[in-house]
Design a protein around this motif. Structure first.
Motif, PDB file in Angstrom:
ATOM      1  N   PHE A  27       0.854  -1.192   0.000  1.00 53.09           N
ATOM      2  CA  PHE A  27       0.000   0.000   0.000  1.00 53.09           C
ATOM      3  C   PHE A  27       0.886   1.237   0.000  1.00 53.09           C
ATOM      4  N   ASP A  28       0.275   2.370  -0.367  1.00 50.06           N
ATOM      5  CA  ASP A  28       1.024   3.608  -0.538  1.00 50.06           C
ATOM      6  C   ASP A  28       0.770   4.642   0.545  1.00 50.06           C
ATOM      7  N   ALA A  29      -0.430   4.614   1.132  1.00 58.98           N
ATOM      8  CA  ALA A  29      -0.821   5.696   2.039  1.00 58.98           C
ATOM      9  C   ALA A  29      -1.848   5.198   3.042  1.00 58.98           C
ATOM     10  N   VAL A  30      -1.951   5.947   4.138  1.00 55.69           N
ATOM     11  CA  VAL A  30      -2.985   5.659   5.122  1.00 55.69           C
ATOM     12  C   VAL A  30      -3.921   6.857   5.236  1.00 55.69           C
ATOM     13  N   ILE A  31      -5.169   6.571   5.560  1.00 54.35           N
ATOM     14  CA  ILE A  31      -6.143   7.591   5.924  1.00 54.35           C
ATOM     15  C   ILE A  31      -6.489   7.362   7.381  1.00 54.35           C
ATOM     16  N   LEU A  32      -6.226   8.361   8.212  1.00 58.34           N
ATOM     17  CA  LEU A  32      -6.465   8.223   9.645  1.00 58.34           C
ATOM     18  C   LEU A  32      -7.884   8.650   9.979  1.00 58.34           C
ATOM     19  N   ALA A  33      -8.695   7.708  10.409  1.00 58.43           N
ATOM     20  CA  ALA A  33     -10.099   7.956  10.756  1.00 58.43           C
ATOM     21  C   ALA A  33     -10.344   7.602  12.215  1.00 58.43           C
ATOM     22  N   THR A  34      -9.329   7.787  13.035  1.00 58.42           N
ATOM     23  CA  THR A  34      -9.410   7.523  14.460  1.00 58.42           C
ATOM     24  C   THR A  34      -9.834   8.791  15.207  1.00 58.42           C
ATOM     25  N   PRO A  35     -10.172   8.696  16.483  1.00 57.48           N
ATOM     26  CA  PRO A  35     -10.490   9.908  17.254  1.00 57.48           C
ATOM     27  C   PRO A  35      -9.333  10.907  17.255  1.00 57.48           C
ATOM     28  N   ASN A  36      -9.655  12.168  17.505  1.00 58.03           N
ATOM     29  CA  ASN A  36      -8.716  13.273  17.339  1.00 58.03           C
ATOM     30  C   ASN A  36      -7.362  13.061  17.997  1.00 58.03           C
ATOM     31  N   GLY A  37      -7.370  12.650  19.252  1.00 60.65           N
ATOM     32  CA  GLY A  37      -6.140  12.552  20.012  1.00 60.65           C
ATOM     33  C   GLY A  37      -5.291  11.351  19.690  1.00 60.65           C
ATOM     34  N   LEU A  38      -5.735  10.521  18.749  1.00 56.86           N
ATOM     35  CA  LEU A  38      -4.971   9.341  18.337  1.00 56.86           C
ATOM     36  C   LEU A  38      -4.315   9.519  16.975  1.00 56.86           C
ATOM     37  N   HIS A  39      -4.521  10.670  16.341  1.00 62.64           N
ATOM     38  CA  HIS A  39      -3.989  10.869  14.986  1.00 62.64           C
ATOM     39  C   HIS A  39      -2.476  10.733  14.939  1.00 62.64           C
ATOM     40  N   HIS A  40      -1.796  11.265  15.956  1.00 68.02           N
ATOM     41  CA  HIS A  40      -0.332  11.212  15.925  1.00 68.02           C
ATOM     42  C   HIS A  40       0.175   9.775  15.964  1.00 68.02           C
ATOM     43  N   GLN A  41      -0.539   8.884  16.638  1.00 68.53           N
ATOM     44  CA  GLN A  41      -0.091   7.495  16.713  1.00 68.53           C
ATOM     45  C   GLN A  41      -0.053   6.853  15.325  1.00 68.53           C
ATOM     46  N   GLY A  42      -1.140   7.026  14.581  1.00 70.10           N
ATOM     47  CA  GLY A  42      -1.193   6.463  13.229  1.00 70.10           C
ATOM     48  C   GLY A  42      -0.189   7.105  12.304  1.00 70.10           C
ATOM     49  N   ALA A  43       0.006   8.422  12.439  1.00 66.23           N
ATOM     50  CA  ALA A  43       0.945   9.125  11.572  1.00 66.23           C
ATOM     51  C   ALA A  43       2.372   8.660  11.818  1.00 66.23           C
ATOM     52  N   LEU A  44       2.740   8.478  13.067  1.00 70.14           N
ATOM     53  CA  LEU A  44       4.100   8.023  13.384  1.00 70.14           C
ATOM     54  C   LEU A  44       4.334   6.608  12.869  1.00 70.14           C
ATOM     55  N   GLN A  45       3.333   5.738  13.008  1.00 74.70           N
ATOM     56  CA  GLN A  45       3.474   4.365  12.513  1.00 74.70           C
ATOM     57  C   GLN A  45       3.595   4.344  10.995  1.00 74.70           C
ATOM     58  N   ALA A  46       2.787   5.166  10.321  1.00 74.94           N
ATOM     59  CA  ALA A  46       2.840   5.209   8.857  1.00 74.94           C
ATOM     60  C   ALA A  46       4.169   5.777   8.375  1.00 74.94           C
ATOM     61  N   ALA A  47       4.638   6.838   9.008  1.00 79.60           N
ATOM     62  CA  ALA A  47       5.908   7.445   8.611  1.00 79.60           C
ATOM     63  C   ALA A  47       7.048   6.448   8.759  1.00 79.60           C
ATOM     64  N   ALA A  48       7.027   5.646   9.822  1.00 72.81           N
ATOM     65  CA  ALA A  48       8.069   4.646  10.024  1.00 72.81           C
ATOM     66  C   ALA A  48       8.084   3.607   8.912  1.00 72.81           C
ATOM     67  N   LEU A  49       6.928   3.410   8.275  1.00 74.76           N
ATOM     68  CA  LEU A  49       6.827   2.461   7.154  1.00 74.76           C
ATOM     69  C   LEU A  49       7.032   3.146   5.801  1.00 74.76           C
ATOM     70  N   GLY A  50       7.245   4.470   5.816  1.00 73.84           N
ATOM     71  CA  GLY A  50       7.444   5.213   4.567  1.00 73.84           C
ATOM     72  C   GLY A  50       6.161   5.429   3.787  1.00 73.84           C
ATOM     73  N   LYS A  51       5.030   5.545   4.483  1.00 75.34           N
ATOM     74  CA  LYS A  51       3.738   5.705   3.818  1.00 75.34           C
ATOM     75  C   LYS A  51       3.222   7.127   3.999  1.00 75.34           C
ATOM     76  N   HIS A  52       2.582   7.657   2.956  1.00 75.18           N
ATOM     77  CA  HIS A  52       1.974   8.978   3.029  1.00 75.18           C
ATOM     78  C   HIS A  52       0.770   8.950   3.964  1.00 75.18           C
ATOM     79  N   VAL A  53       0.437  10.133   4.532  1.00 74.69           N
ATOM     80  CA  VAL A  53      -0.601  10.206   5.566  1.00 74.69           C
ATOM     81  C   VAL A  53      -1.603  11.301   5.241  1.00 74.69           C
ATOM     82  N   LEU A  54      -2.872  10.916   5.150  1.00 75.08           N
ATOM     83  CA  LEU A  54      -3.990  11.856   5.105  1.00 75.08           C
ATOM     84  C   LEU A  54      -4.809  11.617   6.359  1.00 75.08           C
ATOM     85  N   THR A  55      -4.915  12.645   7.210  1.00 74.70           N
ATOM     86  CA  THR A  55      -5.656  12.458   8.450  1.00 74.70           C
ATOM     87  C   THR A  55      -6.951  13.241   8.465  1.00 74.70           C
ATOM     88  N   GLU A  56      -7.957  12.653   9.073  1.00 72.97           N
ATOM     89  CA  GLU A  56      -9.183  13.370   9.381  1.00 72.97           C
ATOM     90  C   GLU A  56      -8.823  14.551  10.274  1.00 72.97           C
TER      91      GLU A  56
END
Length: 335
Positions: free
Chosen positions: A57-86
């Motif tokens: 996969f190429d990217a993640v879309i973060l659809a988690t509650p507001n205060g959890l966005h950074h968790q998904g973004a950090l995990q995606a960045a570590a995998l080299g994936k682009h991030v679009l967050t709610e």
């Protein structure tokens, strides 16, 4: 691009519908710690974490509650994936800074779904502001008086909390509208606010008002509410040297500017006002955000709602919370 959605709650359905309408964009599955399936794409695989995903996969879309966005973004960045967050980017300065730094270090795009920026009328106003077409602006008044019933807040333990939602209507429902304010006018030099809780059992505010003083002398006001029954369309009224104009739910509904004809785009059809419901059925604006995100990923261009730009919106909201002169919401966590 091939996507993983992180989070399978209500807002994930909007992204599923948007991706289904975009040729060349493919949703391959979702991440859910509870392994709850996507309601509108029940046949897609579900993983418990991004590290478990066993498909390309190429990217993640973060659809988690507001205060959890950074968790998904950090995990995606570590995998080299682009991030679009709610929206919002996140709810604290430290979390936002960590997200931005991690994605920059990994060389991946980090963008936020502030889809109201795609409104043709909002984009027209943005261009006119850049041209100083209005002359001196002395007032901008934003009213985001929405309504949510108690059942809405009872539907998730995190709703209306400081630790996860990041606050009440300023951080959650009205942040889309506040984002347009900061996109147009930037951050104020001084903030004063009064917040209260009047109609709900919850930690954070359900109604409040802020007065903003900008360095150029402009006075702004913002009212945000989920207690204003039955819920009203959001309005931004701007007064300037050359006259006045009003945006109602991202459409120009009043125009009296000397020397400039009304530039309203009467073909604009996106109609989610957020006044009474969190559900989004028209995905047009989300599709535009995703196309813009993919262009940024392909070309390295700045997305329409870059992380740095979206950070200003959370910053203003944090200042509104920090400068509550009533101090009625005593359970507010410190940022």
């Amino acid at each position: 691009m091939r996507y993983i959605i992180v989070g399978t709650g209500n807002i994930s359905n909007t992204y599923v519908a948007a991706l289904q309408k975009l040729s060349g964009s493919e949703l391959i599955g979702a991440v859910s710690r509870s392994e709850r399936p996507l309601r509108t794409a029940p046949g897609l695989p579900i993983w418990k974490s991004l590290a478990d995903v066993d498909q390309a996969f190429d990217a993640v879309i973060l659809a988690t509650p507001n205060g959890l966005h950074h968790q998904g973004a950090l995990q995606a960045a570590a995998l080299g994936k682009h991030v679009l967050t709610e929206k919002p980017l996140d709810i604290s300065r430290a979390a936002m800074d960590e997200m931005i730094a991690a994605c920059a270090s990994a060389g991946v795009i980090l963008a936020v779904c502030y889809q109201r920026r795609t409104s043709p009328d909002n984009q027209t106003i943005k261009k006119l502001l850049a041209q100083n077409a209005f002359g001196k602006i002395f007032a901008a008044d934003l009213s985001a008086k929405f309504f949510r019933d108690q059942a809405y807040y009872d539907s998730g333990a995190y709703r209306g909390t400081w630790a996860v939602d990041g606050g009440g209507p300023f951080m959650q429902q009205a942040c889309h509208n506040i984002d347009i304010y900061t996109w147009f006018f930037g951050l104020p030099a001084k903030v004063s606010s009064v917040l209260g809780r009047f109609a709900h059992e919850m930690e954070a505010e359900d109604h409040g008002a802020a007065i903003l003083q900008h360095s150029n002398g402009m006075i702004g006001t913002i009212i945000a509410s989920t207690a204003a029954r039955p819920g009203f369309a959001a309005r931004l009224e701007v007064h300037c040297e050359k006259g006045s104009f009003t945006l109602t739910d991202d459409r120009i509904t009043f125009w009296d500017i000397t020397g400039i004809s009304n530039p309203a785009d009467t073909q604009f059809s996106y109609a989610h006002d957020g006044a009474t419901s969190a559900a989004v059925t028209d995905t047009t604006a989300h599709e535009t955000i995703i196309r813009d995100f993919e262009m940024a990923a392909r070309t390295g261009s700045e997305p329409l709602a870059s992380a740095e730009s979206a950070r200003l919106t959370t910053e203003l909201i944090l200042q509104i919370y920090a400068n509550d002169t009533a101090k009625t919401i005593s359970t507010r966590r410190s940022d």
